[in-house]
Design a protein around this motif. Structure first.
Motif, PDB file in Angstrom:
ATOM      1  N   TYR A 304      14.408   0.665 -63.647  1.00 39.92           N
ATOM      2  CA  TYR A 304      13.386   1.615 -63.289  1.00 39.92           C
ATOM      3  C   TYR A 304      14.899   2.515 -64.818  1.00 39.92           C
ATOM      4  O   TYR A 304      15.924   2.443 -65.196  1.00 39.92           O
ATOM      5  N   ASP A 335      20.997   8.057 -60.723  1.00 40.43           N
ATOM      6  CA  ASP A 335      19.698   7.852 -60.124  1.00 40.43           C
ATOM      7  C   ASP A 335      19.717   6.513 -60.340  1.00 40.43           C
ATOM      8  O   ASP A 335      19.198   6.546 -61.736  1.00 40.43           O
ATOM      9  N   ASP A 347      17.511   1.003 -56.026  1.00 36.51           N
ATOM     10  CA  ASP A 347      17.457   1.997 -56.615  1.00 36.51           C
ATOM     11  C   ASP A 347      18.654   2.705 -55.527  1.00 36.51           C
ATOM     12  O   ASP A 347      17.583   3.107 -54.877  1.00 36.51           O
ATOM     13  N   THR A 349      21.231   6.130 -55.775  1.00 36.25           N
ATOM     14  CA  THR A 349      21.436   7.081 -55.727  1.00 36.25           C
ATOM     15  C   THR A 349      22.233   8.404 -55.288  1.00 36.25           C
ATOM     16  O   THR A 349      22.653   7.912 -54.346  1.00 36.25           O
ATOM     17  N   GLU A 464      16.567   8.586 -49.937  1.00 37.13           N
ATOM     18  CA  GLU A 464      16.621   8.743 -50.649  1.00 37.13           C
ATOM     19  C   GLU A 464      16.631  10.831 -50.282  1.00 37.13           C
ATOM     20  O   GLU A 464      15.717  11.219 -50.678  1.00 37.13           O
ATOM     21  N   GLU A 488      21.235   8.405 -51.919  1.00 32.79           N
ATOM     22  CA  GLU A 488      19.553   7.164 -52.139  1.00 32.79           C
ATOM     23  C   GLU A 488      20.287   5.487 -51.363  1.00 32.79           C
ATOM     24  O   GLU A 488      20.886   4.795 -52.195  1.00 32.79           O
TER      25      GLU A 488
HETATM   26 MN    MN Z   1      16.237   6.596 -57.427  1.00 33.82          MN
END
Ligand code: MN
Ligand code: GLY
Ligand code: MN
Length: 521
Positions: A304, A335, A347, A349, A464, A488
């Motif tokens: 992402y 992130d 994913d 952070t 997170e 996260e």
């Molecule tokens: Mn994230």
């Protein structure tokens, strides 16, 4: 026809200088040896993908299930985005990275002798499978075809070695057929023949239209109702495919570990690049691209758009412009997640002190977010409801904000979902979401299968929590304004608790400081 009267849609070819002579066509078709490259193979996932197909088939006995990979998407004019298959298609076939534009997986109901379609028990009453899977796609055109040299989307001279039907059959252990056979295959036995169609509607508009076309029409006056009924059938398939991914299989967990490992390397590279980021006028871009380099080298790319948010930018939850500077004395919230070739993504952070040491105010906020994460981790075990992980984190956040005199009510009153939630001003997002092929995985699952469901071994989700104190937020004590923190991690539920898959990155403030010092020594 003069230039003025040529329709606009025909003008794209005006820059073409493609050779057209018969002599060229003859010559380009000759003198080719065997293809020098073998295509990368995903054969290791084949048995897992087969089990997933069996499971989804068992949910829909007698129905024909249609799951398309999707078509190439135009980025602008005649330039496409890099292809990414629809997640449901990738899950059910195991095809990865950019495979296979326009392909369509169909699970045909198996009609057992002496009866109708099997009763849906995946092994059937007689041990027979409920469905037969067939992958329809456009195989490579041979070297004597015009497609070979003239088709910039599919020709091998443009896009490299493409597979034949036999090659994908062998790789996936799955019957393959030419995409031109799809139309007839969709229509077979539909309606009076007893077969009902279901399609993942958002995967490929052309395929969805073909399925709708193949459906029995009924009375023209009831057209709207027929369409509504079809959309409901399709939604049930999409929902079931989303829920099929809630518990990851062994192969998927391995992919998640690989995605996290590459992401850890990406965060280490960011720490080493922080002096360069401080020196650059768009330091956030230095952070973003440092991670992107690892993501693209070690995986398929980022899962992402990376958030690289320095100082007050951390308080913009979806800060992806990343064009700000990175200043010493401030924090930078990053992130980011690597997506591996199989499309599974991490994913993660981390919120880092740019010069390696938290100030007292930053540490106060950071340690509270960490405490909230610890409370969520303590809940992450089989039997806990998914939503209770979030509630555990929120209890810490509300308690600390009340202690700091920031809430207009008590922590208990704020924790009342109906009447309170004032603490959510500073953390408006949820604490957890499922993670996998999609960064927000399983998003079409029913509430009772997601938020209200109990955790099970094999589930992978994020923890997170964050606190976001905008610089212009007058309800925040002055010394905390402009500080934004999120931590996260990616968590796997085990038989008796959970494993923090991203434990390779330190979380506690002191550990973050020692880790940064060691990396930049
Ligand atoms: Mn994230
Ligand atoms: N990076 C998106 C999320 O944390 O949900
Ligand atoms: Mn997340």
């Amino acid at each position: 026809m003069d230039e003025q009267s040529q329709p606009l849609h025909e003008r794209g070819g005006n820059r073409s200088q493609r050779p057209t002579s018969e002599a060229f066509k003859r010559f380009v078709a000759e003198q080719w040896g065997p293809r020098p490259e073998t295509l990368p193979t995903v054969a290791a996932v084949a048995p897992f993908a087969a089990a997933r197909r069996t499971a989804i088939g068992a949910r829909f006995p007698g129905d024909r299930l249609v799951v398309a990979a999707g078509a190439l998407k135009v980025r602008s004019n005649d330039t496409d985005y890099r292809f990414r298959p629809h997640s449901a298609f990738a899950h059910l076939t195991g095809l990865d990275t950019d495979r296979e534009p326009d392909a369509v997986l169909v699970l045909h109901p198996v009609v057992h002798r002496g009866g109708g379609p099997s009763d849906g028990d995946d092994s059937g009453n007689d041990g027979a499978p409920s469905h037969e899977a067939v992958l329809y796609f456009r195989p490579r055109a041979e070297r004597d075809s015009e497609e070979f040299y003239a088709d910039s989307r599919y020709g091998e001279l443009w896009v490299g070695v493409r597979p034949s039907l036999e090659e994908i059959e062998a790789e996936l252990d799955l019957r393959c057929a030419h995409i031109d056979e799809l139309g007839d295959a969709l229509r077979k036995d539909v309606g009076d023949g007893g077969v009902r169609l279901r399609v993942v509607r958002d995967a490929d508009d052309t395929v969805t239209a073909e399925v709708d076309e193949a459906r029995p029409t009924g009375d023209p006056d009831d057209e709207g109702e027929v369409q509504d009924a079809a959309v409901t059938l399709d939604a049930e398939l999409t929902e079931a495919l989303s829920e099929l991914r809630l518990v990851k299989d062994e192969w998927e967990i391995e992919q998640m570990r690989a995605a996290v490992a590459a992401s850890v390397a990406g965060f280490e590279a960011i720490v080493r690049a922080l002096p360069e980021a401080v020196a650059h006028h768009r330091g956030e871009r230095v952070v973003e691209t440092t991670f992107a380099q690892i993501a693209r080298r070690e995986g398929n790319g980022t899962g992402y758009d990376t958030i690289a948010a320095a100082g007050n930018h951390a308080n913009t939850l979806h800060w992806i412009r990343n064009d700000g500077s990175v200043r010493t004395g401030e924090l930078v919230l990053v992130d980011a997640g690597v997506e591996v070739d199989s499309l599974y993504s991490a994913d993660i952070t981390r919120t880092l002190p740019v010069d390696g040491t938290f100030t007292d105010a930053q540490r106060q906020v950071y340690d509270t977010v960490c405490e909230a994460a610890d409370a969520a981790f303590a809940q992450a075990r089989p039997g806990t409801r998914f939503r209770d992980v979030h509630l555990a984190a929120m209890r810490v956040i509300a308690t600390r904000l009340a202690e700091w005199g920031m809430l207009p009510v008590s922590a208990e009153e704020s924790l009342d979902r109906e009447q309170g939630e004032q603490h959510r001003r500073w953390m408006v997002h949820g604490t957890s979401h499922h993670l996998g092929i999609d960064v927000h995985d399983c998003a079409q699952a029913r509430r009772e299968m997601y938020l209200d469901a109990e955790l099970e071994p094999g589930m992978v989700f994020t923890i997170e929590p964050g606190l976001y104190f905008r610089a212009d937020d007058l309800a925040v004590p002055e010394h905390l304004r402009g500080i934004g923190v999120r931590i996260e991690d990616d968590v796997l539920v085990t038989s008796d608790g959970c494993e923090n898959l991203s434990a390779g990155l330190p979380r506690l403030s002191h550990d973050v400081e020692s880790w940064m010092a060691a990396l930049t020594r």
